[in-house]
Design a protein around this motif. Structure first.
Motif, PDB file in Angstrom:
ATOM      1  N   ARG A   3       0.825  -1.204   0.000  1.00 14.26           N
ATOM      2  CA  ARG A   3       0.000   0.000   0.000  1.00 14.26           C
ATOM      3  C   ARG A   3       0.863   1.259   0.000  1.00 14.26           C
ATOM      4  NH1 ARG A   3      -4.155  -1.330   4.728  1.00 14.26           N
ATOM      5  NH2 ARG A   3      -3.316   0.689   5.312  1.00 14.26           N
ATOM      6  N   VAL A   4       1.962   1.229   0.748  1.00 10.68           N
ATOM      7  CA  VAL A   4       2.864   2.390   0.777  1.00 10.68           C
ATOM      8  C   VAL A   4       3.538   2.549  -0.583  1.00 10.68           C
ATOM      9  CG1 VAL A   4       4.967   3.326   1.806  1.00 10.68           C
ATOM     10  CG2 VAL A   4       3.229   2.302   3.261  1.00 10.68           C
ATOM     11  N   LEU A   5       3.993   1.448  -1.154  1.00  7.83           N
ATOM     12  CA  LEU A   5       4.632   1.512  -2.474  1.00  7.83           C
ATOM     13  C   LEU A   5       3.664   2.022  -3.534  1.00  7.83           C
ATOM     14  CD1 LEU A   5       6.669  -1.826  -2.442  1.00  7.83           C
ATOM     15  CD2 LEU A   5       7.542   0.498  -2.147  1.00  7.83           C
ATOM     16  N   LEU A   6       2.420   1.593  -3.446  1.00 10.88           N
ATOM     17  CA  LEU A   6       1.413   2.061  -4.392  1.00 10.88           C
ATOM     18  C   LEU A   6       1.130   3.541  -4.203  1.00 10.88           C
ATOM     19  CD1 LEU A   6      -0.567   1.212  -6.629  1.00 10.88           C
ATOM     20  CD2 LEU A   6      -2.238   0.770  -4.824  1.00 10.88           C
ATOM     21  N   ALA A   7       1.004   3.975  -2.956  1.00 10.95           N
ATOM     22  CA  ALA A   7       0.729   5.394  -2.684  1.00 10.95           C
ATOM     23  C   ALA A   7       1.892   6.280  -3.125  1.00 10.95           C
ATOM     24  CB  ALA A   7       0.450   5.600  -1.203  1.00 10.95           C
ATOM     25  N   ALA A   8       3.106   5.775  -2.998  1.00  6.87           N
ATOM     26  CA  ALA A   8       4.289   6.546  -3.388  1.00  6.87           C
ATOM     27  C   ALA A   8       4.587   6.445  -4.880  1.00  6.87           C
ATOM     28  CB  ALA A   8       5.505   6.079  -2.596  1.00  6.87           C
ATOM     29  N   GLN A   9       3.852   5.600  -5.577  1.00  2.99           N
ATOM     30  CA  GLN A   9       4.052   5.375  -7.006  1.00  2.99           C
ATOM     31  C   GLN A   9       5.487   4.967  -7.327  1.00  2.99           C
ATOM     32  OE1 GLN A   9       2.688   9.019  -8.754  1.00  2.99           O
ATOM     33  NE2 GLN A   9       0.539   8.516  -8.439  1.00  2.99           N
ATOM     34  N   VAL A  10       5.965   4.003  -6.550  1.00  2.00           N
ATOM     35  CA  VAL A  10       7.327   3.488  -6.720  1.00  2.00           C
ATOM     36  C   VAL A  10       7.331   2.516  -7.887  1.00  2.00           C
ATOM     37  CG1 VAL A  10       9.151   2.139  -5.629  1.00  2.00           C
ATOM     38  CG2 VAL A  10       7.849   3.792  -4.294  1.00  2.00           C
ATOM     39  N   GLU A  11       8.281   2.691  -8.777  1.00  2.00           N
ATOM     40  CA  GLU A  11       8.392   1.838  -9.959  1.00  2.00           C
ATOM     41  C   GLU A  11       8.940   0.469  -9.579  1.00  2.00           C
ATOM     42  OE1 GLU A  11      10.837   3.790 -12.791  1.00  2.00           O
ATOM     43  OE2 GLU A  11       9.694   5.643 -12.703  1.00  2.00           O
ATOM     44  N   ASN A  12       8.312  -0.579 -10.092  1.00  2.00           N
ATOM     45  CA  ASN A  12       8.749  -1.971  -9.922  1.00  2.00           C
ATOM     46  C   ASN A  12       8.818  -2.413  -8.462  1.00  2.00           C
ATOM     47  OD1 ASN A  12       9.078  -2.067 -12.707  1.00  2.00           O
ATOM     48  ND2 ASN A  12      11.202  -1.421 -12.576  1.00  2.00           N
ATOM     49  N   GLY A  13       8.269  -1.653  -7.545  1.00  2.00           N
ATOM     50  CA  GLY A  13       8.282  -2.026  -6.139  1.00  2.00           C
ATOM     51  C   GLY A  13       9.642  -1.946  -5.483  1.00  2.00           C
ATOM     52  N   ARG A  14      10.600  -1.296  -6.115  1.00  2.00           N
ATOM     53  CA  ARG A  14      11.951  -1.168  -5.563  1.00  2.00           C
ATOM     54  C   ARG A  14      12.219   0.286  -5.223  1.00  2.00           C
ATOM     55  NH1 ARG A  14      15.812  -5.544  -6.736  1.00  2.00           N
ATOM     56  NH2 ARG A  14      17.138  -3.956  -5.864  1.00  2.00           N
ATOM     57  N   LEU A  15      12.632   0.518  -3.988  1.00  2.00           N
ATOM     58  CA  LEU A  15      12.935   1.874  -3.557  1.00  2.00           C
ATOM     59  C   LEU A  15      14.283   2.320  -4.098  1.00  2.00           C
ATOM     60  CD1 LEU A  15      11.773   1.696   0.148  1.00  2.00           C
ATOM     61  CD2 LEU A  15      10.669   2.898  -1.712  1.00  2.00           C
ATOM     62  N   THR A  16      14.355   3.593  -4.425  1.00  2.00           N
ATOM     63  CA  THR A  16      15.603   4.208  -4.863  1.00  2.00           C
ATOM     64  C   THR A  16      15.844   5.437  -4.005  1.00  2.00           C
ATOM     65  OG1 THR A  16      14.516   5.621  -6.489  1.00  2.00           O
ATOM     66  CG2 THR A  16      15.216   3.431  -7.251  1.00  2.00           C
ATOM     67  N   PRO A  17      17.041   5.997  -4.038  1.00  2.00           N
ATOM     68  CA  PRO A  17      17.293   7.216  -3.258  1.00  2.00           C
ATOM     69  C   PRO A  17      16.373   8.380  -3.631  1.00  2.00           C
ATOM     70  CG  PRO A  17      19.361   6.243  -3.922  1.00  2.00           C
ATOM     71  CD  PRO A  17      18.273   5.468  -4.614  1.00  2.00           C
ATOM     72  N   ARG A  18      15.860   8.386  -4.847  1.00  2.00           N
ATOM     73  CA  ARG A  18      14.962   9.478  -5.259  1.00  2.00           C
ATOM     74  C   ARG A  18      13.625   9.429  -4.527  1.00  2.00           C
ATOM     75  NH1 ARG A  18      16.109   7.383 -10.754  1.00  2.00           N
ATOM     76  NH2 ARG A  18      14.148   6.383 -10.288  1.00  2.00           N
ATOM     77  N   ASP A  19      13.280   8.292  -3.937  1.00  2.00           N
ATOM     78  CA  ASP A  19      11.985   8.127  -3.291  1.00  2.00           C
ATOM     79  C   ASP A  19      11.911   8.716  -1.889  1.00  2.00           C
ATOM     80  OD1 ASP A  19      10.970   6.756  -5.514  1.00  2.00           O
ATOM     81  OD2 ASP A  19      11.854   4.883  -4.804  1.00  2.00           O
ATOM     82  N   VAL A  20      13.006   9.229  -1.371  1.00  2.42           N
ATOM     83  CA  VAL A  20      13.008   9.781  -0.011  1.00  2.42           C
ATOM     84  C   VAL A  20      12.007  10.921   0.112  1.00  2.42           C
ATOM     85  CG1 VAL A  20      14.382  11.061   1.675  1.00  2.42           C
ATOM     86  CG2 VAL A  20      15.337   9.080   0.566  1.00  2.42           C
ATOM     87  N   GLN A  21      12.025  11.851  -0.810  1.00 10.50           N
ATOM     88  CA  GLN A  21      11.131  13.004  -0.710  1.00 10.50           C
ATOM     89  C   GLN A  21       9.663  12.590  -0.819  1.00 10.50           C
ATOM     90  OE1 GLN A  21      12.178  15.874   0.303  1.00 10.50           O
ATOM     91  NE2 GLN A  21      14.281  15.163   0.245  1.00 10.50           N
ATOM     92  N   THR A  22       9.361  11.647  -1.695  1.00  9.09           N
ATOM     93  CA  THR A  22       7.985  11.184  -1.844  1.00  9.09           C
ATOM     94  C   THR A  22       7.497  10.497  -0.574  1.00  9.09           C
ATOM     95  OG1 THR A  22       8.371  10.844  -4.197  1.00  9.09           O
ATOM     96  CG2 THR A  22       6.449   9.759  -3.245  1.00  9.09           C
ATOM     97  N   LEU A  23       8.323   9.603  -0.037  1.00  5.58           N
ATOM     98  CA  LEU A  23       7.936   8.885   1.175  1.00  5.58           C
ATOM     99  C   LEU A  23       7.865   9.815   2.381  1.00  5.58           C
ATOM    100  CD1 LEU A  23       9.950   5.635   0.555  1.00  5.58           C
ATOM    101  CD2 LEU A  23       7.474   5.880   0.530  1.00  5.58           C
TER     102      LEU A  23
END
Length: 125
Positions: free
Chosen positions: A37-57
């Motif tokens: 649910r968190v990955l979906l809400a953050a619109q993370v590609e392929n379900g893998r977190l990257t350093p760019r996702d810090v601001q979104t999360l």
């Protein structure tokens, strides 16, 4: 003179212990799986977190300020992320292995940003 040297060594040792403790807490929280649910809400590609996702999360984290009002926020995580990012910009070309380490640390910051507010306290409960 001896007492000043002893004080300086004690301060350095205590600071080093505090840093290692904080990084251990960060690694412990980052080891928790990220919910779909968190990955979906953050619109993370392929379900893998990257350093760019810090601001979104972090933005998602800030949407829930009233769930646990007595817990700390992500201020220290953001400072740590920016420090690692700055060091990476400065040292990545000189030390190639530093780039890989900083990438892992920034991903850990991304994972730390997803944590529920119940686990965001840096100090033990």
């Amino acid at each position: 003179m001896f007492s000043a040297m002893l004080l300086a060594i004690s301060i350095v040792a205590l600071s080093q212990f505090a840093l290692y403790y904080w990084r251990a807490v960060l690694a412990g929280v980052a080891a928790q799986p990220v919910s779909d649910r968190v990955l979906l809400a953050a619109q993370v590609e392929n379900g893998r977190l990257t350093p760019r996702d810090v601001q979104t999360l972090a933005g998602l984290h800030n949407l829930t300020p009233d769930l646990y009002p007595n817990r700390s926020g992500l201020g220290l995580v953001r400072i740590y992320y920016r420090a690692i990012e700055g060091l990476d910009a400065f040292l990545a070309k000189k030390i190639p292995s530093f780039s890989a380490w900083s990438e892992r640390e920034r991903i850990a910051c991304s994972k730390r940003s997803h944590a529920p507010r119940s686990s965001c306290s840096i100090a033990p409960e």
